[in-house]
Motif scaffolding. Structure first.
Motif, mmCIF file in Angstrom:
data_model
loop_
_atom_site.group_PDB
_atom_site.id
_atom_site.type_symbol
_atom_site.label_atom_id
_atom_site.label_comp_id
_atom_site.label_asym_id
_atom_site.label_seq_id
_atom_site.Cartn_x
_atom_site.Cartn_y
_atom_site.Cartn_z
ATOM 1 N N ASP A 1 -3.313 15.368 12.732
ATOM 2 C CA ASP A 1 -3.022 14.169 13.524
ATOM 3 C C ASP A 1 -4.051 13.074 13.240
ATOM 4 O OD1 ASP A 1 -5.250 15.238 14.729
ATOM 5 O OD2 ASP A 1 -4.425 15.267 16.756
ATOM 6 N N LYS A 2 -4.726 13.201 12.131
ATOM 7 C CA LYS A 2 -5.750 12.226 11.775
ATOM 8 C C LYS A 2 -5.170 10.826 11.619
ATOM 9 C CE LYS A 2 -7.603 12.763 7.742
ATOM 10 N NZ LYS A 2 -8.435 13.337 6.645
ATOM 11 N N LYS A 3 -3.982 10.737 11.024
ATOM 12 C CA LYS A 3 -3.335 9.437 10.807
ATOM 13 C C LYS A 3 -2.038 9.321 11.595
ATOM 14 C CE LYS A 3 -1.662 6.301 7.184
ATOM 15 N NZ LYS A 3 -1.506 6.105 5.711
ATOM 16 N N PHE A 4 -1.206 10.343 11.531
ATOM 17 C CA PHE A 4 0.120 10.296 12.152
ATOM 18 C C PHE A 4 0.155 11.224 13.362
ATOM 19 C CE2 PHE A 4 0.899 9.335 7.617
ATOM 20 C CZ PHE A 4 1.474 8.079 7.752
ATOM 21 N N LYS A 5 0.475 10.644 14.522
ATOM 22 C CA LYS A 5 0.481 11.393 15.781
ATOM 23 C C LYS A 5 1.835 12.010 16.098
ATOM 24 C CE LYS A 5 -3.697 9.798 16.325
ATOM 25 N NZ LYS A 5 -4.863 10.647 15.982
ATOM 26 N N SER A 6 2.874 11.579 15.396
ATOM 27 C CA SER A 6 4.213 12.118 15.636
ATOM 28 C C SER A 6 4.959 12.224 14.314
ATOM 29 C CB SER A 6 4.993 11.223 16.614
ATOM 30 O OG SER A 6 5.197 9.930 16.066
ATOM 31 N N MET A 7 6.110 12.910 14.373
ATOM 32 C CA MET A 7 6.930 13.115 13.188
ATOM 33 C C MET A 7 8.394 12.917 13.549
ATOM 34 S SD MET A 7 7.350 16.606 10.847
ATOM 35 C CE MET A 7 5.586 16.907 10.892
ATOM 36 N N VAL A 8 9.134 12.236 12.686
ATOM 37 C CA VAL A 8 10.578 12.116 12.846
ATOM 38 C C VAL A 8 11.241 12.756 11.637
ATOM 39 C CG1 VAL A 8 10.635 9.776 11.840
ATOM 40 C CG2 VAL A 8 12.533 10.578 13.273
ATOM 41 N N ILE A 9 12.238 13.586 11.902
ATOM 42 C CA ILE A 9 12.973 14.271 10.834
ATOM 43 C C ILE A 9 14.389 13.739 10.822
ATOM 44 C CG2 ILE A 9 13.693 16.492 9.890
ATOM 45 C CD1 ILE A 9 11.490 17.729 11.720
ATOM 46 N N GLU A 10 14.744 13.081 9.755
ATOM 47 C CA GLU A 10 16.084 12.520 9.593
ATOM 48 C C GLU A 10 16.952 13.542 8.860
ATOM 49 O OE1 GLU A 10 18.187 8.323 8.163
ATOM 50 O OE2 GLU A 10 16.126 8.781 7.536
ATOM 51 N N VAL A 11 17.797 14.232 9.615
ATOM 52 C CA VAL A 11 18.686 15.250 9.072
ATOM 53 C C VAL A 11 20.040 14.598 8.805
ATOM 54 C CG1 VAL A 11 19.908 17.404 9.547
ATOM 55 C CG2 VAL A 11 17.507 17.139 10.241
ATOM 56 N N VAL A 12 20.393 14.499 7.548
ATOM 57 C CA VAL A 12 21.657 13.877 7.152
ATOM 58 C C VAL A 12 22.485 14.914 6.402
ATOM 59 C CG1 VAL A 12 22.724 12.071 5.743
ATOM 60 C CG2 VAL A 12 20.648 11.571 7.068
ATOM 61 N N TYR A 13 23.722 15.068 6.818
ATOM 62 C CA TYR A 13 24.578 16.084 6.220
ATOM 63 C C TYR A 13 25.946 15.477 5.896
ATOM 64 C CZ TYR A 13 26.303 16.250 11.040
ATOM 65 O OH TYR A 13 26.792 15.903 12.271
ATOM 66 N N VAL A 14 26.578 16.007 4.878
ATOM 67 C CA VAL A 14 27.942 15.611 4.552
ATOM 68 C C VAL A 14 28.881 16.214 5.595
ATOM 69 C CG1 VAL A 14 29.790 15.777 2.844
ATOM 70 C CG2 VAL A 14 27.424 15.405 2.103
ATOM 71 N N VAL A 15 29.876 15.447 5.998
ATOM 72 C CA VAL A 15 30.842 15.909 6.994
ATOM 73 C C VAL A 15 31.368 17.300 6.600
ATOM 74 C CG1 VAL A 15 33.088 15.467 8.044
ATOM 75 C CG2 VAL A 15 31.519 13.565 7.604
#
Length: 258
Positions: free
Chosen positions: A51-65
């Motif tokens: 957490d030295k630089k980034f305090k959170s994380m976002v995961i973009e999960v993209v899937y084909v229909v």
């Protein structure tokens, strides 16, 4: 299982977790530099672990229909991240679908192009972003004797060949699908975290000389298991996804992780 299964290839990807299916476009009010998410696999390992630089994380999960990963696998992925990374402001998962790109079998270059055309989440000042794509086809590197299940190809990007996973799971004598998904997702992300010797320095001599960037321990998540037809089946035969061994965990801790 008749085919030798290649678990991955590598390209040259208690916190609060939440999940959404909303299509969130890039917030143009926040300064972003997409190039920070287009670096070499393993190069952001410390940023992801600490957490030295980034305090959170976002995961973009993209899937084909039609090729959405199971909720169980995504929850297991978040649990894996929670156990190994310091993100005090949380881990947020955003899921959405896209139409089929229609390019199967997919080359590495096509996978990169799909990301560049569809990715909306990039690093900001205190949040690191991850891209995970679940494809509706197989890898162009598949052969008659081996198949690619996933590839970590950038510092925060990986692809899972979901169609291939679906064809190898949930039938008699085959692994449970969510278990197979969990194994491949966490294995790929292990490489993004710099394992083994891929940006996270070794604390002991446990890199497999015959299969570089993999652990020598046969029970470890980062073990290269494609030598026999039942390779991946053997990894999940106990009904649970394999875990990182003590040596891999020691590497991550020395690089800022838990």
């Amino acid at each position: 299982m008749k085919k030798v299964l290649t678990l991955l290839t590598i390209g040259l990807f208690l916190s609060v977790a939440s999940c959404s299916k909303e299509d969130d476009p890039i917030d143009n009010t926040v300064a972003v530099n997409p190039n920070t998410n287009k670096q070499q696999t393993g190069s952001s390992s410390n940023d992801l672990l600490s957490d030295k630089k980034f305090k959170s994380m976002v995961i973009e999960v993209v899937y084909v229909v039609g090729f959405e990963p199971s909720s169980t696998a995504i929850n297991n992925f978040v649990n894996f991240l929670t156990a190994r990374t310091y993100k005090p402001n949380g881990i947020n998962v955003i899921k959405r679908s896209i139409p089929s790109p229609g390019n199967s079998p997919y080359t590495n270059e096509e996978i990169v192009s799909i990301e560049d055309a569809n990715r909306t989440k990039y690093n900001t000042s205190d949040e690191i972003a991850v891209w995970a794509f679940f494809a509706d086809g197989k890898s162009s590197k598949d052969t008659d004797t081996s198949v690619i299940l996933g590839t970590a190809y950038r510092n925060t990007s990986f692809v899972i060949f979901e169609q291939t996973i679906q064809g190898l799971s949930d039938s008699p004598f085959e692994p449970n699908r969510s278990l197979l998904e969990t194994t491949v997702i966490t294995h790929e992300f292990g490489h993004i975290l710099g394992l083994t010797n891929l940006g996270t320095a070794l604390q002991s001599n446990h890199e497999d000389a015959e299969h570089p960037k993999h652990c020598i321990e046969k029970t470890c998540l980062m073990y290269w298991s494609s030598e026999t037809g039942g390779g991946i089946s053997n990894m999940v035969s106990g009904g649970t996804a394999p875990q990182l061994d003590a040596q891999c965990i020691a590497d991550l801790r020395a690089n800022g992780g838990k």
